[in-house]
Design a protein around this motif. Structure first.
Motif, PDB file in Angstrom:
ATOM      1  N   CYS A  27      23.095  65.096 111.359  1.00  0.00           N
ATOM      2  CA  CYS A  27      22.356  65.032 110.089  1.00  0.00           C
ATOM      3  C   CYS A  27      23.268  64.525 108.975  1.00  0.00           C
ATOM      4  O   CYS A  27      24.462  64.832 108.929  1.00  0.00           O
ATOM      5  CB  CYS A  27      21.819  66.415 109.733  1.00  0.00           C
ATOM      6  SG  CYS A  27      20.894  66.464 108.187  1.00  0.00           S
ATOM      7  N   GLY A  30      22.492  67.349 105.590  1.00  0.00           N
ATOM      8  CA  GLY A  30      22.636  68.772 105.864  1.00  0.00           C
ATOM      9  C   GLY A  30      21.297  69.475 106.005  1.00  0.00           C
ATOM     10  O   GLY A  30      20.246  68.915 105.686  1.00  0.00           O
ATOM     11  N   ASP A  32      19.315  73.660 105.988  1.00  0.00           N
ATOM     12  CA  ASP A  32      19.463  75.024 105.490  1.00  0.00           C
ATOM     13  C   ASP A  32      19.647  76.004 106.649  1.00  0.00           C
ATOM     14  O   ASP A  32      19.696  75.635 107.831  1.00  0.00           O
ATOM     15  CB  ASP A  32      18.270  75.398 104.618  1.00  0.00           C
ATOM     16  CG  ASP A  32      16.945  75.203 105.343  1.00  0.00           C
ATOM     17  OD1 ASP A  32      16.965  75.073 106.581  1.00  0.00           O
ATOM     18  OD2 ASP A  32      15.900  75.163 104.670  1.00  0.00           O
ATOM     19  N   ASP A  33      19.709  77.296 106.298  1.00  0.00           N
ATOM     20  CA  ASP A  33      19.943  78.327 107.305  1.00  0.00           C
ATOM     21  C   ASP A  33      18.780  78.448 108.278  1.00  0.00           C
ATOM     22  O   ASP A  33      18.975  78.772 109.450  1.00  0.00           O
ATOM     23  CB  ASP A  33      20.184  79.667 106.616  1.00  0.00           C
ATOM     24  CG  ASP A  33      21.479  79.666 105.807  1.00  0.00           C
ATOM     25  OD1 ASP A  33      22.371  78.854 106.146  1.00  0.00           O
ATOM     26  OD2 ASP A  33      21.594  80.451 104.858  1.00  0.00           O
ATOM     27  N   GLU A  34      17.559  78.193 107.806  1.00  0.00           N
ATOM     28  CA  GLU A  34      16.403  78.284 108.691  1.00  0.00           C
ATOM     29  C   GLU A  34      16.479  77.217 109.783  1.00  0.00           C
ATOM     30  O   GLU A  34      16.246  77.499 110.966  1.00  0.00           O
ATOM     31  CB  GLU A  34      15.104  78.117 107.891  1.00  0.00           C
ATOM     32  CG  GLU A  34      13.850  78.224 108.757  1.00  0.00           C
ATOM     33  CD  GLU A  34      12.584  77.973 107.964  1.00  0.00           C
ATOM     34  OE1 GLU A  34      11.496  78.066 108.568  1.00  0.00           O
ATOM     35  OE2 GLU A  34      12.685  77.695 106.753  1.00  0.00           O
ATOM     36  N   ASN A  36      19.197  75.794 110.784  1.00  0.00           N
ATOM     37  CA  ASN A  36      20.323  76.169 111.626  1.00  0.00           C
ATOM     38  C   ASN A  36      19.919  77.221 112.653  1.00  0.00           C
ATOM     39  O   ASN A  36      20.308  77.164 113.825  1.00  0.00           O
ATOM     40  CB  ASN A  36      21.466  76.685 110.743  1.00  0.00           C
ATOM     41  CG  ASN A  36      22.767  76.810 111.500  1.00  0.00           C
ATOM     42  OD1 ASN A  36      22.978  76.142 112.498  1.00  0.00           O
ATOM     43  ND2 ASN A  36      23.646  77.685 111.022  1.00  0.00           N
ATOM     44  N   HIS A  37      19.108  78.186 112.222  1.00  0.00           N
ATOM     45  CA  HIS A  37      18.628  79.232 113.130  1.00  0.00           C
ATOM     46  C   HIS A  37      17.713  78.644 114.205  1.00  0.00           C
ATOM     47  O   HIS A  37      17.819  79.011 115.392  1.00  0.00           O
ATOM     48  CB  HIS A  37      17.882  80.307 112.332  1.00  0.00           C
ATOM     49  CG  HIS A  37      17.178  81.309 113.197  1.00  0.00           C
ATOM     50  ND1 HIS A  37      17.846  82.268 113.926  1.00  0.00           N
ATOM     51  CD2 HIS A  37      15.850  81.487 113.459  1.00  0.00           C
ATOM     52  CE1 HIS A  37      16.973  82.995 114.604  1.00  0.00           C
ATOM     53  NE2 HIS A  37      15.762  82.541 114.331  1.00  0.00           N
ATOM     54  N   CYS A  39      17.743  75.576 115.358  1.00  0.00           N
ATOM     55  CA  CYS A  39      18.550  74.804 116.302  1.00  0.00           C
ATOM     56  C   CYS A  39      19.263  75.722 117.282  1.00  0.00           C
ATOM     57  O   CYS A  39      19.322  75.438 118.489  1.00  0.00           O
ATOM     58  CB  CYS A  39      19.578  73.951 115.546  1.00  0.00           C
ATOM     59  SG  CYS A  39      18.891  72.539 114.644  1.00  0.00           S
ATOM     60  N   LEU A  40      19.780  76.844 116.774  1.00  0.00           N
ATOM     61  CA  LEU A  40      20.455  77.796 117.649  1.00  0.00           C
ATOM     62  C   LEU A  40      19.478  78.454 118.606  1.00  0.00           C
ATOM     63  O   LEU A  40      19.776  78.656 119.794  1.00  0.00           O
ATOM     64  CB  LEU A  40      21.168  78.854 116.792  1.00  0.00           C
ATOM     65  CG  LEU A  40      21.905  79.958 117.563  1.00  0.00           C
ATOM     66  CD1 LEU A  40      23.033  79.364 118.398  1.00  0.00           C
ATOM     67  CD2 LEU A  40      22.455  81.004 116.592  1.00  0.00           C
ATOM     68  N   ALA A  46      24.099  70.818 116.791  1.00  0.00           N
ATOM     69  CA  ALA A  46      23.844  69.940 115.646  1.00  0.00           C
ATOM     70  C   ALA A  46      25.102  69.812 114.805  1.00  0.00           C
ATOM     71  O   ALA A  46      25.919  70.736 114.734  1.00  0.00           O
ATOM     72  CB  ALA A  46      22.689  70.470 114.807  1.00  0.00           C
ATOM     73  N   ARG A  48      26.094  69.234 110.955  1.00  0.00           N
ATOM     74  CA  ARG A  48      25.353  69.427 109.709  1.00  0.00           C
ATOM     75  C   ARG A  48      25.599  68.323 108.695  1.00  0.00           C
ATOM     76  O   ARG A  48      24.659  67.796 108.121  1.00  0.00           O
ATOM     77  CB  ARG A  48      25.724  70.786 109.113  1.00  0.00           C
ATOM     78  CG  ARG A  48      25.136  71.040 107.726  1.00  0.00           C
ATOM     79  CD  ARG A  48      25.430  72.440 107.254  1.00  0.00           C
ATOM     80  NE  ARG A  48      24.394  73.376 107.712  1.00  0.00           N
ATOM     81  CZ  ARG A  48      24.398  74.679 107.401  1.00  0.00           C
ATOM     82  NH1 ARG A  48      25.389  75.176 106.701  1.00  0.00           N
ATOM     83  NH2 ARG A  48      23.427  75.452 107.819  1.00  0.00           N
ATOM     84  N   TRP A  49      26.857  67.970 108.431  1.00  0.00           N
ATOM     85  CA  TRP A  49      27.167  67.008 107.372  1.00  0.00           C
ATOM     86  C   TRP A  49      27.884  65.785 107.951  1.00  0.00           C
ATOM     87  O   TRP A  49      28.978  65.911 108.488  1.00  0.00           O
ATOM     88  CB  TRP A  49      28.059  67.642 106.296  1.00  0.00           C
ATOM     89  CG  TRP A  49      27.411  68.756 105.547  1.00  0.00           C
ATOM     90  CD1 TRP A  49      27.631  70.085 105.715  1.00  0.00           C
ATOM     91  CD2 TRP A  49      26.453  68.645 104.513  1.00  0.00           C
ATOM     92  NE1 TRP A  49      26.866  70.816 104.858  1.00  0.00           N
ATOM     93  CE2 TRP A  49      26.122  69.962 104.093  1.00  0.00           C
ATOM     94  CE3 TRP A  49      25.809  67.571 103.888  1.00  0.00           C
ATOM     95  CZ2 TRP A  49      25.210  70.217 103.088  1.00  0.00           C
ATOM     96  CZ3 TRP A  49      24.909  67.834 102.888  1.00  0.00           C
ATOM     97  CH2 TRP A  49      24.613  69.132 102.498  1.00  0.00           C
TER      98      TRP A  49
END
Length: 265
Positions: A27, A30, A32-34, A36-37, A39-40, A46, A48-49
């Motif tokens: 990505c 970037g 957000d945490d949602e 990220n969750h 994807c996990l 992933a 992120r930046w």
């Protein structure tokens, strides 16, 4: 590995790790945490930046397409690579993500390291100059010999042509020939030689021996033939230099008045 790239994440319901067959997401802006969750939760690795130029280069190397949202992801837009790994280097344990065995094998990454920023920047400029030379040779593979030999031979040819011009234009042509000789004079001076004497000697040898390859022996090797010393320049680069210098002089000559900062209004 199969990649997909996106400028920003647009998530409304969830992520399917098998969607499109991707198993790694990269990505740019970037997420957000949602995200990220999710994807996990779906076991989707992933990154992120990633910067804009870098993500474009990765897409070219892997043969992937950059997509703005998950809904536009299809299998034909995925990039391909054999291995993705993270390495550490240096005393500071800096980390780098390495993508190997890409689909586009012509893509190459050069990793430069140095003791300080100045040395690294010098190395980057040197590599950039070398790449520009290769680019010029791809466009036009014709070359000329360096060491000021081509400028001296051109100055001799322009002077001979000026002798055949009866009008006042011959003075402009002689001035152009003198300007060409400033390059070998600068080379001789920077090499620690007497500029006027060195130029006069090489110029007379070119006329006497009819050898346009004779130039300034900057390394003091005892050989003035640039073909023997393997000193060459690209023809397209040399033409561009002379054209730009000529255009600059013409622009200055169009100025009919010059004002200094101290002049009164």
């Amino acid at each position: 590995f199969f990649f997909f790239f996106f400028f920003y994440v647009f998530i409304s319901s969830g992520i399917n790790a098998e969607y499109g067959g991707a198993n790694l997401a990269i990505c740019q802006w970037g997420f957000d945490d949602e995200a990220n969750h999710l994807c996990l939760q779906n076991e989707l690795p992933a990154v992120r930046w990633v910067g804009g130029p870098e993500i474009e280069l990765i897409a070219i190397a892997t043969g992937g397409r950059i997509v703005p949202r998950f809904s536009e992801l299809t299998s034909d837009k995925l990039g391909h690579a054999g291995k993705v790994r993270e390495i550490e280097f240096g005393t500071t344990k800096d980390r780098m993500l390495v993508i190997e065995d890409c689909k586009n094998t012509r893509a190459v990454t050069l990793f430069l390291r140095g003791s300080n920023t100045m040395i690294v920047q010098e190395a980057k400029r040197s590599i950039w100059d070398a790449m520009c030379v290769i680019r010029n040779l791809v466009r036009d593979n014709r070359i000329v010999y360096g060491g000021g030999s081509n400028e001296i031979s051109c100055a001799i040819a322009v002077s001979e042509a000026a002798d055949k011009i009866p009008s006042i234009e011959q003075y402009a042509m002689r001035a152009f020939a003198d300007a060409l000789e400033s390059v070998p004079m600068a080379l001789a001076e920077n090499s620690g030689f007497a500029p006027f004497a060195t130029l006069a000697e090489v110029k007379s040898r070119q006329i006497k021996e009819n050898n346009p390859r004779l130039g300034i022996d900057c390394m003091d090797s005892g050989e003035n033939d640039m073909k023997v010393q393997h000193v060459i320049e690209t023809l397209i680069g040399k033409k561009q230099q002379i054209m730009l210098a000529t255009q600059l002089v013409r622009m200055i000559l169009k100025i009919d008045d010059v004002r200094s900062p101290g002049d009164e209004e």
